[in-house]
Design an enzyme around this catalytic site. Structure first.
Site, PDB file in Angstrom:
ATOM      1  N   LYS A 176      20.023  85.831  33.401  1.00 17.19           N
ATOM      2  CA  LYS A 176      18.744  86.553  33.524  1.00 17.19           C
ATOM      3  C   LYS A 176      18.982  87.978  34.008  1.00 17.19           C
ATOM      4  O   LYS A 176      18.369  88.931  33.541  1.00 17.19           O
ATOM      5  CB  LYS A 176      17.809  85.804  34.494  1.00 17.19           C
ATOM      6  CG  LYS A 176      17.280  84.483  33.925  1.00 17.19           C
ATOM      7  CD  LYS A 176      16.551  83.627  34.972  1.00 17.19           C
ATOM      8  CE  LYS A 176      16.131  82.299  34.353  1.00 17.19           C
ATOM      9  NZ  LYS A 176      15.437  81.392  35.273  1.00 17.19           N
ATOM     10  N   GLN A 213      14.671  80.553  41.706  1.00 23.49           N
ATOM     11  CA  GLN A 213      15.247  79.604  40.751  1.00 23.49           C
ATOM     12  C   GLN A 213      15.034  78.171  41.248  1.00 23.49           C
ATOM     13  O   GLN A 213      15.278  77.866  42.420  1.00 23.49           O
ATOM     14  CB  GLN A 213      16.742  79.916  40.549  1.00 23.49           C
ATOM     15  CG  GLN A 213      17.413  79.121  39.435  1.00 23.49           C
ATOM     16  CD  GLN A 213      16.894  79.425  38.032  1.00 23.49           C
ATOM     17  OE1 GLN A 213      16.366  80.493  37.766  1.00 23.49           O
ATOM     18  NE2 GLN A 213      17.039  78.472  37.129  1.00 23.49           N
ATOM     19  N   ASP A 215       7.608  83.996  36.642  1.00 26.88           N
ATOM     20  CA  ASP A 215       7.773  82.651  36.085  1.00 26.88           C
ATOM     21  C   ASP A 215       6.438  82.081  35.626  1.00 26.88           C
ATOM     22  O   ASP A 215       6.411  81.084  34.901  1.00 26.88           O
ATOM     23  CB  ASP A 215       8.334  81.705  37.156  1.00 26.88           C
ATOM     24  CG  ASP A 215       9.841  81.522  37.060  1.00 26.88           C
ATOM     25  OD1 ASP A 215      10.365  81.531  35.930  1.00 26.88           O
ATOM     26  OD2 ASP A 215      10.470  81.380  38.119  1.00 26.88           O
TER      27      ASP A 215
HETATM   28  N1  GUN Z   1      14.803  76.144  36.546  1.00 27.09           N
HETATM   29  C1  GUN Z   1      14.818  75.726  35.266  1.00 27.09           C
HETATM   30  N2  GUN Z   1      14.032  76.507  34.497  1.00 27.09           N
HETATM   31  C2  GUN Z   1      13.515  77.441  35.313  1.00 27.09           C
HETATM   32  C3  GUN Z   1      12.621  78.529  35.096  1.00 27.09           C
HETATM   33  O1  GUN Z   1      12.133  78.782  33.988  1.00 27.09           O
HETATM   34  N3  GUN Z   1      12.331  79.268  36.210  1.00 27.09           N
HETATM   35  C4  GUN Z   1      12.830  78.988  37.435  1.00 27.09           C
HETATM   36  N4  GUN Z   1      12.466  79.770  38.449  1.00 27.09           N
HETATM   37  N5  GUN Z   1      13.649  77.980  37.663  1.00 27.09           N
HETATM   38  C5  GUN Z   1      13.992  77.211  36.603  1.00 27.09           C
END
Ligand code: GUN
Length: 294
Positions: free
Chosen positions: A63, A107, A130
């Site tokens: 990311k 995350q 998110d």
């Molecule tokens: N863990 C798995 N997918 C995601 C996501 O799209 N965002 C976040 N913050 N954690 C995740």
């Protein structure tokens, strides 16, 4: 138009997620450049990881790299597993107030002693890239798609770019009911007039549903190696269906055999994965615009 822009998103029945992502990321990058020139401040994403989960470390690295490639600044807080909920809440409060920070991403999963709902609710909705916070879920519930969750938004963006932005009369079967994928996806599909069926681990006779699907979206994700048997095989697919395989790192679908029967199918890797990160970048840009232009 460049040669790449002329090439179709679906080629030989395979949906080119990387190709579509590249185009959309180029667009984000151009917009970032223009906005930075205008406002004199770069968009900034802050990511937070609590604990040592290797998958989380890898996803956050991807990311941040994609952010950097698009001209988006990023910082990461790699917090020890012993971090308390209060410490994390204090950090979020500080980041919520920091005008140089436009997007915050915690995350998931978090360690068991930290309540996910409490943490997500503490992120300022305008910085919640998110799309998990109560205000953004409420917005989605009422048909809004700004700052919606990146994986489901990436999936419907694939469909939009296949010319399927109106799913009237189409039966879409989703195999997943998680808060990150299945639940937000329902609303994005309803916005496009789809008839939606949601299946999950307690569904009886899964194949009876998948065989009805004009669009099948599957995110079971329980295969642990390439040798494990597939959850979705060619006999479970309707002729000319569109198949979207969200599972990582090993897809749910018997890609080689389903490819022959389906109209098009996403590969794993190179299908939904790159789109998830692309829609995150879009969310950071939208969050930045909402904050610097208000
Ligand atoms: N863990 C798995 N997918 C995601 C996501 O799209 N965002 C976040 N913050 N954690 C995740």
């Amino acid at each position: 138009m460049s040669e790449d822009e002329e090439r179709p998103i679906c080629e030989d029945h395979v949906i080119m997620g990387k190709r579509l992502s590249k185009r959309l990321r180029t667009q984000v990058k151009m917009e970032v450049e223009q906005l930075v020139a205008k406002h004199g401040i770069a968009p900034k994403l802050v990511t937070i990881i609590v604990g040592e989960d290797e998958g989380s470390q890898m996803y956050v690295r991807m990311k941040r790299k994609a952010s950097s490639d698009a001209g988006i600044l990023s910082d990461n807080y790699d917090l020890p597993v012993t971090t308390t909920q209060d410490e994390l809440l204090k950090l979020l409060d500080r980041l919520n107030k920091d005008k140089a920070v436009h997007g915050i991403l915690v995350q998931l999963p978090l360690p068991p002693h930290i309540d996910e709902k409490t943490i997500i609710s503490a992120i300022a909705p305008l910085k919640d890239v998110d799309g998990f916070s109560p205000a953004n879920i409420y917005h989605l519930f009422y048909g809004g798609e700004e700052l919606s969750s990146a994986t489901p938004h990436g999936i419907v963006t694939i469909l939009d770019n296949l010319g399927m932005n109106d799913l009237s009369g189409k039966h879409v079967v989703v195999i997943n009911r998680s808060t990150i994928v299945g639940k937000p996806l329902i609303f994005l599909l309803l916005n496009r007039n789809a008839t939606v069926t949601v299946c999950h681990s307690r569904t009886a006779d899964l194949a009876s549903f998948t065989r009805q699907a004009d669009v099948l979206i599957t995110a079971i994700g329980r295969r642990k190696s390439k040798e494990d048997s597939f959850f979705i095989t060619a006999d479970m697919i309707k002729d000319d269906a569109v198949v979207i395989d969200v599972a990582t790192p090993y897809g749910d679908v018997d890609f080689e055999n389903v490819k022959e029967k389906a109209k098009c199918i996403t590969p794993v890797p190179g299908g939904v994965g790159p789109m998830t990160i692309t829609l995150l970048l879009r969310n950071v840009l939208d969050a930045y615009v909402a904050q610097v232009t208000k």
